[in-house]
Design an enzyme around this catalytic site. Structure first.
Site, short mmCIF file in Angstrom:
data_model
loop_
_atom_site.label_atom_id
_atom_site.label_comp_id
_atom_site.label_asym_id
_atom_site.label_seq_id
_atom_site.Cartn_x
_atom_site.Cartn_y
_atom_site.Cartn_z
N ASP A 79 -0.28 -6.55 -2.83
CA ASP A 79 -0.89 -5.24 -1.70
C ASP A 79 0.51 -6.20 -0.66
O ASP A 79 1.33 -6.51 -0.85
CB ASP A 79 -1.93 -5.78 -0.49
CG ASP A 79 -1.71 -4.77 0.17
OD1 ASP A 79 -2.00 -3.51 0.11
OD2 ASP A 79 -2.37 -5.71 1.65
N ASP A 81 1.10 -4.72 2.80
CA ASP A 81 0.40 -5.08 4.41
C ASP A 81 -0.48 -5.69 4.81
O ASP A 81 -1.02 -5.60 4.55
CB ASP A 81 0.12 -3.10 5.01
CG ASP A 81 1.26 -1.82 5.12
OD1 ASP A 81 2.26 -2.25 5.99
OD2 ASP A 81 1.15 -1.48 4.40
N ARG A 124 -6.00 8.83 9.50
CA ARG A 124 -4.53 7.90 10.91
C ARG A 124 -3.33 8.82 10.61
O ARG A 124 -2.89 9.21 11.70
CB ARG A 124 -4.56 5.98 10.17
CG ARG A 124 -5.81 6.02 10.17
CD ARG A 124 -5.54 3.80 10.08
NE ARG A 124 -5.40 4.21 8.39
CZ ARG A 124 -5.16 3.30 7.99
NH1 ARG A 124 -4.63 2.20 8.38
NH2 ARG A 124 -5.53 3.55 6.24
N LYS A 213 -5.03 1.64 -6.99
CA LYS A 213 -4.52 -0.39 -6.87
C LYS A 213 -4.81 -0.60 -8.14
O LYS A 213 -3.87 -1.10 -8.87
CB LYS A 213 -4.85 -0.59 -5.96
CG LYS A 213 -3.90 -0.60 -4.41
CD LYS A 213 -4.67 -1.20 -3.93
CE LYS A 213 -3.42 -0.95 -2.41
NZ LYS A 213 -3.73 -1.98 -1.35
#
Length: 280
Positions: A79, A81, A124, A213
Site C-alpha cells: 500500500d 499512504d 473525499r 487491490k
C-alpha cells in the site's frame, strides 16, 4: 518455532529478557536492536505472554516458522499512504483547501473498516473540486516522505531479485513519481480528473478499492509467473485486508487494530526494513 524481537530503541538486555520468556534453544543477534530466538515450543499462552511483554517495551514480536527467508518470495506488494509513505496524500491535498479535518475524518473511518472505501473516496475527492492541480505537486515536494526503513527495504528486495508492486487507493500522480524515484516495478492507483488545471472532484475510471487491490496482486503474480503464496503484501488499513489475505506473508505496518489482528506480521515499533530481520 522462531521468535524475532526488534525495536528501534530496544536494548540488548531488554530483548534478551523478553526472549528468555520463550525458553529458546538458541538466541541469534540480528544487529543492535533485534534478536532471533530459535527452538521455541509455541503455544497460544506463550504468544500472549510475549505479546504483553513486547508491547510494554515497545518491541515488535514475530513468531515465524524456522527456515523462512526472503528468497522464498518473488514479489512484495505495498500500500502507499501510511505504509510506503508517511502521509495520507488526500488529507494533505485537502489541507490546501482548508478541509483537512473533514477529509481526514472520512479517511480514518474507512481505514478502520467503518465506511466502504469506494464511497469514502468519492466523498473525499468531491470535497477537492476546484482546487488548483498545482497543490498535488506541493504535497509531493513539501510533505511526502518515505516511511522509516523503506529505502533500505527496497534496496534489499532489489538485491535479492524480488519484484515490487505499489497498489494504492490513492492517486497515480504520486504512485508514478514514486515508481520513478524508487525504481518500483509496478504501480496501480486512482486517476484524478483535472480540467483546465483544476481538480473536478471526480475520479476517472474504476476506483481502486479492496477488491481491485486484490485483483491487482493476482494479476501481477500471474504476469510474472508466480503463485500469490510467493508474495509478501504490506498494508495498514482495512482496505488492504483482501490483498493481504492471499499473500504468503501479510505484514501490517503501523496499522489499525483490525489489520494487526489479521496479519502474519505486525511492524509497529520498527521501520519497514524490520521485514528483513524476520526473513533473515
Amino acid at each position: 518455532m522462531n521468535l524475532v524481537l526488534q525495536g528501534l530503541d530496544a536494548t540488548p538486555d531488554t530483548l534478551r529478557r523478553i526472549g528468555a520468556l520463550a525458553n529458546p534453544a538458541r538466541v541469534i543477534e540480528l544487529g543492535a536492536h533485534a534478536i532471533r530466538c530459535e527452538g521455541i515450543e509455541f503455544s497460544d499462552v506463550l504468544k500472549q505472554t510475549i505479546d504483553v511483554a513486547a508491547e510494554a517495551a515497545r518491541i515488535d514480536a514475530t513468531f515465524i516458522a524456522p527456515g523462512r527467508v526472503l528468497a522464498d518470495f518473488k514479489l512484495v506488494a505495498m500500500d502507499m499512504d501510511s505504509t510506503l509513505i508517511t502521509i495520507e496524500c488526500i488529507d494533505e491535498i485537502a489541507d490546501m483547501q482548508g478541509l483537512k479535518p473533514q477529509v481526514a475524518a472520512i479517511t480514518e473511518a474507512a481505514m478502520r473498516g467503518e465506511l466502504e472505501f469506494a464511497e469514502s473516496l468519492t466523498r473525499r475527492v468531491a470535497l477537492l473540486a476546484g482546487l488548483d492541480a498545482s497543490a498535488l505537486e506541493r504535497v509531493y515536494e513539501e510533505r511526502l516522505a518515505i516511511s522509516m526503513g523503506g529505502e533500505a527495504m527496497l534496496a534489499a528486495l532489489r538485491a535479492a531479485g524480488l519484484k515490487t508492486l505499489l497498489v494504492s487507493g490513492g492517486f497515480t500522480f504520486f504512485t508514478e513519481r514514486l515508481k520513478a524515484h524508487l525504481g518500483l516495478d509496478y504501480t496501480h492507483a486512482n486517476v484524478l480528473e483535472i480540467v483546465d488545471g483544476k481538480l473536478t472532484g471526480r475520479v476517472l475510471g474504476g476506483i481502486v478499492d479492496a477488491g481491485e487491490k486484490k485483483r491487482t496482486v493476482e494479476r501481477v503474480c500471474l504476469e510474472i509467473g508466480i503463485d500469490p503464496a510467493q508474495a509478501i503484501v504490506m498494508g495498514d488499513g482495512a482496505n488492504d485486508l483482501a490483498m493481504m489475505s492471499i499473500a504468503g506473508l501479510s505484514v501490517a505496518f503501523r496499522a489499525k487494530p483490525v489489520v494487526r489482528a489479521q496479519a502474519d506480521v505486525a511492524l509497529t515499533y520498527t521501520g519497514l526494513d524490520g521485514l528483513l530481520n524476520i526473513l533473515a
